[in-house]
Write a protein that holds these residues in place. Structure first.
Motif, PDB file in Angstrom:
ATOM      1  N   ALA A   7      -5.846   5.753  -5.034  1.00  0.00           N
ATOM      2  CA  ALA A   7      -5.197   6.883  -4.359  1.00  0.00           C
ATOM      3  C   ALA A   7      -3.815   6.485  -3.838  1.00  0.00           C
ATOM      4  O   ALA A   7      -2.848   7.241  -3.987  1.00  0.00           O
ATOM      5  N   PHE A   8      -3.719   5.313  -3.227  1.00  0.00           N
ATOM      6  CA  PHE A   8      -2.421   4.849  -2.730  1.00  0.00           C
ATOM      7  C   PHE A   8      -1.442   4.632  -3.880  1.00  0.00           C
ATOM      8  O   PHE A   8      -0.266   4.973  -3.771  1.00  0.00           O
ATOM      9  N   MET A   9      -1.907   4.046  -4.979  1.00  0.00           N
ATOM     10  CA  MET A   9      -1.019   3.803  -6.114  1.00  0.00           C
ATOM     11  C   MET A   9      -0.482   5.120  -6.679  1.00  0.00           C
ATOM     12  O   MET A   9       0.675   5.186  -7.111  1.00  0.00           O
ATOM     13  N   ALA A  10      -1.294   6.163  -6.646  1.00  0.00           N
ATOM     14  CA  ALA A  10      -0.860   7.463  -7.157  1.00  0.00           C
ATOM     15  C   ALA A  10       0.136   8.149  -6.217  1.00  0.00           C
ATOM     16  O   ALA A  10       0.950   8.954  -6.666  1.00  0.00           O
ATOM     17  N   GLN A  11       0.082   7.840  -4.920  1.00  0.00           N
ATOM     18  CA  GLN A  11       0.903   8.551  -3.939  1.00  0.00           C
ATOM     19  C   GLN A  11       2.076   7.748  -3.384  1.00  0.00           C
ATOM     20  O   GLN A  11       2.992   8.323  -2.799  1.00  0.00           O
ATOM     21  N   ALA A  12       2.055   6.432  -3.553  1.00  0.00           N
ATOM     22  CA  ALA A  12       3.103   5.595  -2.954  1.00  0.00           C
ATOM     23  C   ALA A  12       4.460   5.877  -3.597  1.00  0.00           C
ATOM     24  O   ALA A  12       4.563   5.975  -4.813  1.00  0.00           O
ATOM     25  N   PRO A  13       5.487   6.002  -2.774  1.00  0.00           N
ATOM     26  CA  PRO A  13       6.828   6.200  -3.345  1.00  0.00           C
ATOM     27  C   PRO A  13       7.347   4.910  -3.977  1.00  0.00           C
ATOM     28  O   PRO A  13       6.795   3.833  -3.759  1.00  0.00           O
ATOM     29  N   ALA A  14       8.408   5.035  -4.749  1.00  0.00           N
ATOM     30  CA  ALA A  14       9.039   3.860  -5.355  1.00  0.00           C
ATOM     31  C   ALA A  14       9.400   2.875  -4.256  1.00  0.00           C
ATOM     32  O   ALA A  14       9.854   3.262  -3.179  1.00  0.00           O
ATOM     33  N   GLY A  15       9.169   1.596  -4.526  1.00  0.00           N
ATOM     34  CA  GLY A  15       9.497   0.572  -3.553  1.00  0.00           C
ATOM     35  C   GLY A  15       8.345   0.186  -2.644  1.00  0.00           C
ATOM     36  O   GLY A  15       8.472  -0.728  -1.832  1.00  0.00           O
ATOM     37  N   VAL A  16       7.212   0.876  -2.760  1.00  0.00           N
ATOM     38  CA  VAL A  16       6.029   0.532  -1.970  1.00  0.00           C
ATOM     39  C   VAL A  16       4.963   0.011  -2.923  1.00  0.00           C
ATOM     40  O   VAL A  16       4.597   0.680  -3.889  1.00  0.00           O
ATOM     41  N   GLU A  17       4.490  -1.197  -2.666  1.00  0.00           N
ATOM     42  CA  GLU A  17       3.462  -1.830  -3.485  1.00  0.00           C
ATOM     43  C   GLU A  17       2.119  -1.785  -2.757  1.00  0.00           C
ATOM     44  O   GLU A  17       2.062  -1.881  -1.529  1.00  0.00           O
ATOM     45  N   VAL A  18       1.046  -1.652  -3.522  1.00  0.00           N
ATOM     46  CA  VAL A  18      -0.317  -1.641  -2.999  1.00  0.00           C
ATOM     47  C   VAL A  18      -0.952  -2.972  -3.363  1.00  0.00           C
ATOM     48  O   VAL A  18      -0.953  -3.359  -4.531  1.00  0.00           O
ATOM     49  N   GLU A  19      -1.475  -3.678  -2.380  1.00  0.00           N
ATOM     50  CA  GLU A  19      -2.077  -4.990  -2.620  1.00  0.00           C
ATOM     51  C   GLU A  19      -3.467  -5.049  -1.999  1.00  0.00           C
ATOM     52  O   GLU A  19      -3.684  -4.530  -0.908  1.00  0.00           O
ATOM     53  N   ARG A  20      -4.389  -5.703  -2.694  1.00  0.00           N
ATOM     54  CA  ARG A  20      -5.753  -5.924  -2.206  1.00  0.00           C
ATOM     55  C   ARG A  20      -5.939  -7.396  -1.873  1.00  0.00           C
ATOM     56  O   ARG A  20      -5.471  -8.263  -2.610  1.00  0.00           O
ATOM     57  N   GLU A  21      -6.641  -7.632  -0.770  1.00  0.00           N
ATOM     58  CA  GLU A  21      -7.143  -8.962  -0.442  1.00  0.00           C
ATOM     59  C   GLU A  21      -6.068 -10.045  -0.527  1.00  0.00           C
ATOM     60  O   GLU A  21      -6.256 -11.089  -1.137  1.00  0.00           O
TER      61      GLU A  21
END
Length: 193
Positions: free
Chosen positions: A59-73
């Motif tokens: 969900a975050f990857m689909a909504q994050a604007p350019a320049g925002v990365e989603v990272e786990r663990e």
């Protein structure tokens, strides 16, 4: 009783430091550093936890604007004695395949999904430490009969502490750190009987 393996012995009398985590290949995969002590995630995660984190990641990857990365663990180096590993974080740091940690100033949001073994750390210790490090947004997600309940906190700049910004069930809509809209009930399947 058998002795501890050598890698579990602190390299100095003061205990462990943040950079030591990068030199412990024998340590369990999810090892955190809290106040100079190693914390191991030894108990197995529930399927609900994994599916919830995966659902949030997508969900975050689909909504994050350019320049925002989603990272786990991935750990966050809060200071020389603290490198906690949240379930999920949003960062403005560019992707680096060799990165092992993030600086607090690059982290926009930290998400912890509470497990029985992590409940105290997630609800109190990390709540305080993330705020002291200046991370602006913190979500602590609880399991309410397999329905996720998100406790949202925002950093109160004058006090340097988190202020509650809402408790969300069913759906979550937030304007910060960017426009986020989530179907919480769709993130993890309900309990089957």
């Amino acid at each position: 009783m058998t002795g501890l393996p050598d890698w579990m012995r602190p390299p100095r009398a003061e205990g462990w430091f943040a950079e030591d985590l990068d030199h412990l290949p024998e340590a369990p995969r999810h090892t955190e550093l809290i106040d100079g002590a190693l914390v191991f995630m030894m108990s197995p995660q529930r399927s609900w936890h994994g599916r919830l984190v995966t659902g949030l990641t997508m969900a975050f990857m689909a909504q994050a604007p350019a320049g925002v990365e989603v990272e786990r663990e991935m750990t966050i180096r809060l200071d020389s004695r603290n490198r906690p590993e949240p379930d999920l974080l949003l960062t403005t740091a560019p992707y680096d395949a060799d990165r092992t940690w993030f600086a607090p100033e690059d982290v926009q949001l930290v998400v912890e999904v509470v497990s029985p073994e992590s409940a105290h750390r997630d609800r109190t210790v990390k709540l305080r430490k993330y705020a002291e490090a200046g991370i602006r947004h913190y979500w602590c997600i609880e399991d309410e009969d397999t329905a996720p309940v998100v406790h949202v906190y925002e950093l109160d700049e004058p006090t340097g502490a988190y202020a509650p910004a809402g408790i969300f069930r069913g759906t979550l809509r937030r304007p910060v750190p960017f426009e986020i809209s989530l179907d919480l009930d769709g993130l993890a399947p309900p309990r089957t009987t």
